[in-house]
Design a protein around this motif. Sequence first.
Motif, PDB file in Angstrom:
ATOM      1  N   PRO A  51       0.100   1.382  -0.695  1.00 31.30           N
ATOM      2  CA  PRO A  51      -1.347   1.578  -0.514  1.00 31.30           C
ATOM      3  C   PRO A  51      -2.139   1.087  -1.721  1.00 31.30           C
ATOM      4  CG  PRO A  51      -0.140   3.504   0.230  1.00 31.30           C
ATOM      5  CD  PRO A  51       0.872   2.618  -0.433  1.00 31.30           C
ATOM      6  N   HIS A  69       6.421   1.307   7.948  1.00 36.07           N
ATOM      7  CA  HIS A  69       4.978   1.485   8.081  1.00 36.07           C
ATOM      8  C   HIS A  69       4.692   2.898   8.595  1.00 36.07           C
ATOM      9  CE1 HIS A  69       4.594   1.207  12.584  1.00 36.07           C
ATOM     10  NE2 HIS A  69       5.768   0.630  12.438  1.00 36.07           N
ATOM     11  N   HIS A 107      -1.079  -4.537   1.396  1.00 32.55           N
ATOM     12  CA  HIS A 107      -1.495  -3.479   2.322  1.00 32.55           C
ATOM     13  C   HIS A 107      -2.833  -3.855   2.980  1.00 32.55           C
ATOM     14  CE1 HIS A 107      -2.212   0.680   3.791  1.00 32.55           C
ATOM     15  NE2 HIS A 107      -3.474   0.330   3.577  1.00 32.55           N
ATOM     16  N   ALA A 120       0.045   3.303   5.482  1.00 30.19           N
ATOM     17  CA  ALA A 120       0.862   2.988   4.302  1.00 30.19           C
ATOM     18  C   ALA A 120       2.020   2.087   4.679  1.00 30.19           C
ATOM     19  CB  ALA A 120       1.393   4.268   3.667  1.00 30.19           C
ATOM     20  N   LEU A 121       2.368   1.201   3.749  1.00 34.24           N
ATOM     21  CA  LEU A 121       3.620   0.459   3.796  1.00 34.24           C
ATOM     22  C   LEU A 121       4.509   0.982   2.679  1.00 34.24           C
ATOM     23  CD1 LEU A 121       2.346  -3.221   4.291  1.00 34.24           C
ATOM     24  CD2 LEU A 121       3.624  -1.861   5.958  1.00 34.24           C
TER      25      LEU A 121
END
Length: 332
Positions: A126, A245, A131, A149-150
Amino acid sequence: MTISRRDVLAMGSGLAALAVAGPAAAAAKYTLRIHTLVKSPHPYNDMAAAMKAEIEEKSGGKIAVKIFDSGQLGQDPAVIGEMAFGTIDMMISTTSNAVQQIPEYGIFTMPYLFKGMDEALAKIGPGTPVHDHFEEVYEKRGVGMKLLALGVSGTRNMSTAKVDVTGPADLKGLKMRTPPSPMDAKTWAAFGMLPVTVAWGELYAAIQTGVAEAMESSLPGYAGSKLYEVAPHVALTQHTLQVNHTSISEVTWKKLPADLQAVVTEAAKNANALGVEKAKGYDAALVEDLQANHGVTVSRPDTQAFMEVLAPMQVGLAKDLDLSDEYALLKA
């Protein structure tokens, strides 16, 4: 009692009221259902549990969270479709299972893209340009989800039904299970393997029946699904890091007031960091457990030999799959 996917969806909107949420949501105005595909122990389920605790506490009880792990709500492509309608609210899963809807996610299955989990999180977490880029991709693709979020949830390694893999030559001719990802198919074909697309939920049977002879996965996913029973040979190739993810239905997101949106966003960010630390611990402990308690043969091939085959392909793979922008962003 196990709640079926049909039962859950029949409850109506993903933001279900008290009547369908149960006693635990007695004071809740909203109920969020989180999907994961995996069985515990797994970082995704730890992340979901952490999000549940934080969201329920920091929302002052306005939001109740219900976790449905082990694919109770269906396989990822179907779940993504349901999220567009708001009948499922959130999901935590691997990006490779979303490439049909978000082809740009294919970049994350590129081999040896990152040096380690900390570096990867710094690149894609993030607040990063990566992102932000994928937030825009979600909007462009119209998938009906918002990216929260990743993150990174462990290394991915090779497993086979019968072969001890000590180097690239051992892979030639094996039927290799891949998710629906062109990057994966091209990667393993470079070793002379025969890619076979199989859904995760069907993988055990595919290996058992010989439809596939080899697979790659995270160690928690491999152990949680008991794939050691059908593919008891693990090679620690560490060819990719599993990028995950955390996404929320746009329908759900728009129903939440701004203060609760902020609570959910912060919880996803915090759970993301937790997932990385959990993944590190699981990987080390699982290798030992698989050898000691499940009869798994573990090999540690020289990863440099695999890198020599795959590293020269990176730029070409990105270009062939129309992922040059994503590749450049990750390498910036």
